[in-house]
Design an enzyme around this catalytic site. Structure first.
Site, PDB file in Angstrom:
ATOM      1  N   GLU A  29      11.783  19.807  -2.459  1.00 62.54           N
ATOM      2  CA  GLU A  29      12.413  19.230  -3.647  1.00 62.54           C
ATOM      3  C   GLU A  29      11.832  19.851  -4.925  1.00 62.54           C
ATOM      4  O   GLU A  29      12.561  20.138  -5.882  1.00 62.54           O
ATOM      5  CB  GLU A  29      12.178  17.720  -3.680  1.00 62.54           C
ATOM      6  CG  GLU A  29      13.086  16.928  -2.771  1.00 62.54           C
ATOM      7  CD  GLU A  29      14.431  16.670  -3.438  1.00 62.54           C
ATOM      8  OE1 GLU A  29      14.488  15.966  -4.450  1.00 62.54           O
ATOM      9  OE2 GLU A  29      15.422  17.202  -2.928  1.00 62.54           O
ATOM     10  N   ASP A  61      13.940  10.877  -3.061  1.00 63.01           N
ATOM     11  CA  ASP A  61      14.918  11.466  -2.138  1.00 63.01           C
ATOM     12  C   ASP A  61      14.302  11.774  -0.781  1.00 63.01           C
ATOM     13  O   ASP A  61      14.831  11.380   0.268  1.00 63.01           O
ATOM     14  CB  ASP A  61      15.510  12.743  -2.736  1.00 63.01           C
ATOM     15  CG  ASP A  61      16.423  12.459  -3.916  1.00 63.01           C
ATOM     16  OD1 ASP A  61      16.412  11.307  -4.402  1.00 63.01           O
ATOM     17  OD2 ASP A  61      17.135  13.376  -4.345  1.00 63.01           O
ATOM     18  N   LYS A  81      21.090   9.499   0.708  1.00 61.77           N
ATOM     19  CA  LYS A  81      20.514   8.331   0.039  1.00 61.77           C
ATOM     20  C   LYS A  81      21.314   7.956  -1.183  1.00 61.77           C
ATOM     21  O   LYS A  81      22.033   8.769  -1.770  1.00 61.77           O
ATOM     22  CB  LYS A  81      19.055   8.586  -0.342  1.00 61.77           C
ATOM     23  CG  LYS A  81      18.848   9.586  -1.491  1.00 61.77           C
ATOM     24  CD  LYS A  81      18.846   8.918  -2.834  1.00 61.77           C
ATOM     25  CE  LYS A  81      18.644   9.877  -3.977  1.00 61.77           C
ATOM     26  NZ  LYS A  81      19.726  10.831  -4.216  1.00 61.77           N
TER      27      LYS A  81
END
Length: 311
Positions: free
Chosen positions: A141, A152, A13
């Site tokens: 994460e 993300d 990304k």
């Protein structure tokens, strides 16, 4: 239990606008890249779970019987929960990593074990499980970065071009296909430390930093508006507006204390060649993106951006 080889992947990304501000409730715009991370799962009969992450030099193995003997009562099937500090310490014991193991490797192994022990409790998956996958990715994460925004994992799960605001995800309407040149400076960056630094600066200088975050939010909203107007026939004037927004966003990031000397140099070089670049969200290393304009080598044809990326 896994009965056959399973290969899955997720796109990378780029955050166009809203980086760091998104952690504080502001809008972020992000797009998926056609650079993917692949994971191959293969059943073994040796009674072990093997983990190989060649990109960061990790190769570990654990006895399945030992993993199954662990107290994982806090991992209810289908429930996505955040591990407590005590549970993280237990995972560290199971991981069996040496004391001098690099932080990035340690966090990667802990995230794997946490997700493995949690997700393996779920036996069946359906097409409706993307939301659950997104939630598990978010917990991974959190294991690594501490207090991530959720951008993300959302972009890598859903793909495309997304608007992210306080946990709510929506697709951008008719965004042009962006042609992006992605540059890795190979200068290590610690996302957890950067996020903490912005928070500390906000607490120390609230009347200065809060307006900066609000301004970054306004940049995201203006970019969203311009992208929505571009549609199928974008005009040069609109690309020039995007360039101005990129410039302003870069200066805001510098003011927040998350600037990057190598990326500032990249901006100077690309500007000298008629390009523009900006800082993007990359926890393991600073990256810059360059948006190519018409009329230059490597630019798009028919005034339309087309996907292109470089490792």
């Amino acid at each position: 239990m896994l009965s056959e080889v399973l290969l899955v992947s997720a796109p990378g990304k780029v955050i166009l606008h809203g980086e760091h501000a998104v952690v504080h409730g502001k809008v972020a715009l992000a797009v998926a890249l056609n650079l993917r991370t692949f994971l191959r799962l293969q059943p073994h009969s040796n009674g072990k779970v093997d983990l190989s992450l060649p990109n960061i030099g990790i190769k570990r193995a654990w006895d399945v019987a030992r993993l199954q003997s662990l107290d994982t009562s806090f991992l209810e099937q289908g429930d996505v929960t955040t591990p407590t500090p005590e549970q993280v310490e237990k995972l560290k014991e199971v991981a069996g990593l040496p004391d001098d193991c690099a932080v990035t490797k340690r966090l990667a192994v802990l995230a794997f074990l946490y997700l493995y022990l949690s997700i393996c409790r779920k036996q069946r998956w359906t097409k409706e499980d993307l939301e659950l996958i997104n939630k598990w990715a978010f917990q991974g994460e959190r294991m690594i970065h501490g207090n991530p925004s959720g951008v993300d994992n959302a972009v890598s799960t859903w793909g495309g071009a997304l608007r992210y605001h306080q946990g709510k995800i929506s697709s951008l309407k008719r965004p042009p296909a962006l042609q992006i040149l992605l540059t890795n400076t190979k200068v290590p960056r610690n996302t957890r430390a950067l996020v903490a630094g912005v928070r500390n600066r906000l607490l120390k200088f609230p009347e200065i930093v809060a307006p900066l975050l609000t301004s970054i939010d306004a940049i995201s909203l203006e970019c969203e508006r311009v992208l929505g107007e571009m549609g199928e026939a974008p005009a040069l004037e609109q690309y020039l507006v995007l360039e101005e927004l990129i410039d302003m966003n870069q200066h805001h990031l510098n003011a927040l204390g998350v600037g990057h000397a190598s990326l500032d140099q990249l901006c100077q070089v690309t500007r000298a060649h008629g390009l523009h670049s900006k800082l993007t969200g990359a926890g393991g290393g600073g990256c810059g993106i360059t948006l190519l304009k018409p009329g230059i080598p490597g630019g798009w044809s028919s005034q339309k951006w087309r996907p292109r990326s470089r490792p």
